[in-house]
Design a protein around this motif. Structure first.
Motif, PDB file in Angstrom:
ATOM      1  N   GLY A 246       0.851  -1.156  -0.101  1.00 61.75           N
ATOM      2  CA  GLY A 246      -0.074   0.022  -0.015  1.00 61.75           C
ATOM      3  C   GLY A 246       0.768   1.272   0.178  1.00 61.75           C
ATOM      4  O   GLY A 246       1.020   1.861   1.127  1.00 61.75           O
ATOM      5  N   PRO A 247       1.168   1.574  -1.222  1.00 58.76           N
ATOM      6  CA  PRO A 247       2.100   2.918  -1.235  1.00 58.76           C
ATOM      7  C   PRO A 247       1.578   4.109  -0.916  1.00 58.76           C
ATOM      8  O   PRO A 247       2.316   5.044  -0.350  1.00 58.76           O
ATOM      9  N   GLU A 248       0.252   4.158  -0.370  1.00 56.42           N
ATOM     10  CA  GLU A 248      -0.108   5.417   0.002  1.00 56.42           C
ATOM     11  C   GLU A 248      -0.294   5.516   1.329  1.00 56.42           C
ATOM     12  O   GLU A 248      -1.004   6.352   1.941  1.00 56.42           O
ATOM     13  N   THR A 249       0.374   4.358   1.994  1.00 55.61           N
ATOM     14  CA  THR A 249       0.259   4.776   3.506  1.00 55.61           C
ATOM     15  C   THR A 249       1.160   5.755   3.799  1.00 55.61           C
ATOM     16  O   THR A 249       2.268   5.997   3.280  1.00 55.61           O
ATOM     17  N   THR A 250       0.615   6.539   4.782  1.00 58.35           N
ATOM     18  CA  THR A 250       1.341   7.895   5.314  1.00 58.35           C
ATOM     19  C   THR A 250       1.869   7.814   6.805  1.00 58.35           C
ATOM     20  O   THR A 250       2.345   8.728   6.974  1.00 58.35           O
ATOM     21  N   GLY A 251       1.215   6.948   7.507  1.00 56.86           N
ATOM     22  CA  GLY A 251       1.561   6.744   8.834  1.00 56.86           C
ATOM     23  C   GLY A 251       1.625   5.500   9.464  1.00 56.86           C
ATOM     24  O   GLY A 251       0.925   4.523   9.349  1.00 56.86           O
ATOM     25  N   ILE A 252       2.690   5.336  10.530  1.00 53.73           N
ATOM     26  CA  ILE A 252       3.022   4.202  11.145  1.00 53.73           C
ATOM     27  C   ILE A 252       2.830   4.180  12.506  1.00 53.73           C
ATOM     28  O   ILE A 252       3.393   4.960  12.915  1.00 53.73           O
ATOM     29  N   PHE A 253       2.165   3.310  13.207  1.00 54.46           N
ATOM     30  CA  PHE A 253       2.282   3.151  14.758  1.00 54.46           C
ATOM     31  C   PHE A 253       2.973   2.224  15.056  1.00 54.46           C
ATOM     32  O   PHE A 253       2.549   0.881  14.627  1.00 54.46           O
ATOM     33  N   CYS A 254       4.058   1.944  15.843  1.00 57.77           N
ATOM     34  CA  CYS A 254       4.830   1.214  16.246  1.00 57.77           C
ATOM     35  C   CYS A 254       4.701   0.567  17.507  1.00 57.77           C
ATOM     36  O   CYS A 254       4.625   1.564  18.496  1.00 57.77           O
TER      37      CYS A 254
END
Length: 353
Positions: A246-254
Motif C-alpha cells: 500500500g504505497p499510499e500509507t502515510t502513517g505508522i504506529f509501532c
C-alpha cells in the motif's frame, strides 16, 4: 478568653495546594486510608511535616503500611531484560532498588527462563514475604495454581484478564488510541501498525489504535512481527512490505520505540523523508528515542511510577491477603518529537509518480 481562630496553624487546604493534590486526598492520607499511592503519601506527609501540621499515628498505618525488614522477590524473564526494551525495565528495577533503601525492605532480583519462573510462581515460596512478577504474562493454568497458594504475586507491567491477581501497567489501550488520534489530527487516512501481539498488554495497545482509526473511517493495516528476533531488525522488512502493498500509507504506529527506530531507518534507506513522506510514532519514550534524528514521536510511559505503584499494591496485598485483586493503569503522554507530521495527500505514491 480569646475566641479568635489560630490562623497560623496550617490547614489541609494549605497542604493540598503545596503538594498539588486535592483536599480529599490530603484528608485520606492523614487518616491512614488505603488506596493512596506510596509516592502521593510521601509527598503529602512530607509537606505536612514541613508546614508543621500535627501528625498522629492512625489505625494500623504504622504496622500495615510498612515493608521494613520484609524480603521481596522480583522475578523477570532474562530474555526480556536484555532485549531491545531492556532500558524500560532498567528504570523499574532502579526505582525498586531505591524504594528498598528508603522503605527498608530486602529486594532479591532474579532473571530466569520462563520455565523456571513458572515453577517459582507456583511453588510454595516460604523464604520471602512478597513477590513481584515483572513483565510476565502467566498462562491461565499457572494463574489458577498461583491463586491456590499462600503467596500471590503482583504483576508489574502486565495484566491478568481473569482479574485474579493484582497488576500495574500503563494505559495501553488509551495509549494506542492517543497515537491514532494524533495521526488522524495530522490528516493521515491510511495507517498501519507494526509490532508483535504476543502479550495481553500489547494486544490492548494495538486494539486501542485500530478501534480509533476504524471509528473515524480511515484505512488500517497490520504487520504482525514474531517475537523470535529483534523488533528493530524486523521493522525494516515490515516497512518495505507495507509500502509495497500500500504505497499510499502515510502513517505508522509501532509497538515500541525500538521497532519505531527500525522503521525510521528503513524509511530513510528507501529515500523517504520522515515525516514528510511517512510519519512514525513509537511507544515508551525510552532514552534512545531522544537521540534519534529526527527525534522520535512517541507515547511516554512513566516506568518509575510503575515501580512505585507496584510496591504500593504489594504493600496492600501483604496487609490484606484476601482483598479483591486490583488492576491499576497509569496514564501515558504524547511526546510530539519530529517523526509525525502533516500527511501529504498521496503519501509515497507522489514520490513514485
Amino acid at each position: 478568653m480569646n475566641d479568635t481562630p489560630d490562623i497560623s496553624r496550617p490547614r489541609q487546604s494549605d497542604i493540598a495546594q503545596r503538594a498539588g493534590v486535592s483536599i480529599s486526598t490530603v484528608s485520606r492520607v492523614l487518616a491512614g486510608e488505603k488506596g493512596i499511592s506510596a509516592s502521593i503519601q510521601t509527598k503529602v506527609l512530607g509537606v505536612a511535616a514541613e508546614l508543621g501540621y500535627p501528625l498522629r499515628p492512625v489505625g494500623n498505618q504504622a504496622s500495615g503500611m510498612t515493608l521494613e525488614g520484609k524480603k521481596i522477590l522480583a522475578l523477570m524473564a532474562a530474555e526480556r531484560a536484555t532485549g531491545d526494551i531492556g532500558a524500560f525495565y532498567h528504570d523499574i528495577f532502579d526505582t525498586l532498588r531505591s524504594l528498598a533503601q528508603t522503605d527498608g525492605f530486602e529486594l532479591d532480583i532474579r532473571l530466569l527462563h520462563q520455565k523456571q519462573i513458572d515453577e517459582a510462581l507456583t511453588q510454595r515460596v516460604c523464604e520471602v514475604d512478597g513477590l513481584l512478577a515483572i513483565g510476565l504474562d502467566p498462562e491461565e493454568e499457572i494463574i489458577h495454581r498461583i491463586t491456590q497458594g499462600v503467596l500471590q504475586p503482583v504483576l508489574v507491567n502486565s495484566a491478568d484478564p481473569a482479574m485474579l491477581l493484582d497488576c500495574i501497567s500503563p494505559s495501553n489501550f488509551y495509549g494506542g488510541a492517543m497515537a491514532a488520534r494524533r495521526l488522524l489530527e495530522l490528516g493521515h487516512r491510511k495507517v498501519a501498525y507494526i509490532g508483535p501481539h504476543h502479550r495481553h498488554t500489547i494486544r490492548e495497545r494495538m486494539r486501542g489504535f485500530r478501534q480509533t482509526i476504524e471509528e473515524e473511517g480511515a484505512s488500517y493495516e497490520e504487520f504482525l512481527l514474531s517475537t523470535a528476533e529483534s523488533g528493530f531488525g524486523q521493522a525494516g522488512d515490515a516497512v518495505r512490505q507495507l509500502l509495497a502493498k500500500g504505497p499510499e500509507t502515510t502513517g505508522i504506529f509501532c509497538m515500541n520505540d525500538a521497532i519505531a527506530l527500525g522503521a525510521l531507518g528503513a524509511a530513510q534507506e528507501l529515500g523517504l523523508s520522515v515525516p514528510d513522506d511517512l510519519s512514525i510514532i513509537g511507544f515508551d519514550d525510552l532514552p534512545f528515542a531522544e537521540l534519534s534524528t529526527p527525534r522520535l514521536s512517541t507515547i511516554r510511559v512513566d516506568r518509575r511510577e510503575i515501580a512505585r505503584e507496584a510496591v504500593e499494591l504489594l504493600r496492600r496485598r501483604m496487609t490484606e491477603p484476601s482483598a479483591n485483586a486490583r488492576h491499576v493503569q497509569l496514564g501515558v503522554q504524547l511526546v510530539e518529537g519530529q517523526t509525525a507530521g502533516q500527511a501529504k495527500k498521496t503519501g509515497k505514491a507522489a514520490r513514485d509518480a
